[in-house]
Design a protein around this motif. Structure first.
Motif, PDB file in Angstrom:
ATOM      1  N   GLU A   1      41.625  54.997  39.324  1.00 43.22           N
ATOM      2  CA  GLU A   1      41.350  53.793  38.534  1.00 43.22           C
ATOM      3  C   GLU A   1      39.973  53.224  38.864  1.00 43.22           C
ATOM      4  N   VAL A   2      39.702  53.111  40.148  1.00 43.06           N
ATOM      5  CA  VAL A   2      38.427  52.548  40.591  1.00 43.06           C
ATOM      6  C   VAL A   2      37.257  53.435  40.174  1.00 43.06           C
ATOM      7  N   VAL A   3      37.383  54.724  40.425  1.00 39.25           N
ATOM      8  CA  VAL A   3      36.306  55.652  40.086  1.00 39.25           C
ATOM      9  C   VAL A   3      36.034  55.623  38.589  1.00 39.25           C
TER      10      VAL A   3
ATOM     11  N   THR B   1      30.459  54.563  46.621  1.00 40.77           N
ATOM     12  CA  THR B   1      30.706  55.291  47.862  1.00 40.77           C
ATOM     13  C   THR B   1      32.203  55.374  48.153  1.00 40.77           C
ATOM     14  N   TYR B   2      32.576  56.299  48.956  1.00 35.62           N
ATOM     15  CA  TYR B   2      33.996  56.471  49.323  1.00 35.62           C
ATOM     16  C   TYR B   2      34.495  55.221  50.037  1.00 35.62           C
ATOM     17  N   GLY B   3      33.671  54.702  50.928  1.00 34.65           N
ATOM     18  CA  GLY B   3      34.066  53.517  51.685  1.00 34.65           C
ATOM     19  C   GLY B   3      34.299  52.331  50.767  1.00 34.65           C
ATOM     20  N   ALA B   4      33.412  52.136  49.796  1.00 30.94           N
ATOM     21  CA  ALA B   4      33.543  51.012  48.869  1.00 30.94           C
ATOM     22  C   ALA B   4      34.833  51.145  48.067  1.00 30.94           C
ATOM     23  N   ILE B   5      35.110  52.347  47.626  1.00 29.47           N
ATOM     24  CA  ILE B   5      36.331  52.584  46.858  1.00 29.47           C
ATOM     25  C   ILE B   5      37.557  52.352  47.733  1.00 29.47           C
TER      26      ILE B   5
END
Length: 111
Positions: free
Chosen positions: A14-16, A26-30
């Motif tokens: 959903e986020v991506v 970034t992976y961390g942000a997600i």
DNA sequence: GGAGTGACGCGGC
DNA sequence: AGCCGCGCCACTC
């Protein structure tokens, strides 16, 4: 509690999917956005399965360093870079130029 | 069911 | 300022 691992993947997708054109995240942000800041690694794992999803622009997701760490998982070695360049993002040596300028932080997804 | 792995992140040296 | 090592979480063997 709906804390099933399947939900985790769903949230990641959903986020991506919310990443706008010409932007990267970034992976961390997600991970933080889905309420699992410490699961940044698992986010990348979820991206593996993202290949079976067409609405998941995994090429817009890079590590916190702005490096195309996941480009090796694409069908082509330069596919990820080409897609980013096609969106107006400069990529040099597997690294995004002006990464902070293209960086896009998703909103926190709450149940 | 214990141990290893991985598209990460951060702190320590 | 770069290199090394640990932690965290989901998944596989």
């Amino acid at each position: 509690m709906a804390k099933n691992n399947t939900d985790f993947f769903q949230k990641v997708y959903e986020v991506v999917r919310q990443i706008p054109y010409g932007k990267v995240s970034t992976y961390g942000a997600i991970a933080k956005a889905i309420g699992a800041a410490k699961s940044a690694r698992t986010v990348g794992y979820a991206m593996n399965a993202s290949h079976q999803h067409e609405d998941v622009p995994a090429h817009r997701v890079v590590n916190r360093n702005g490096v195309l760490t996941g480009k090796h998982h694409f069908p082509g070695t330069l596919v990820m870079q080409q897609m980013l360049e096609a969106e107006g993002i400069e990529v040099k040596n597997d690294q995004i130029i002006n990464f902070e300028k293209h960086l896009w932080i998703p909103e926190v997804q709450r149940d």
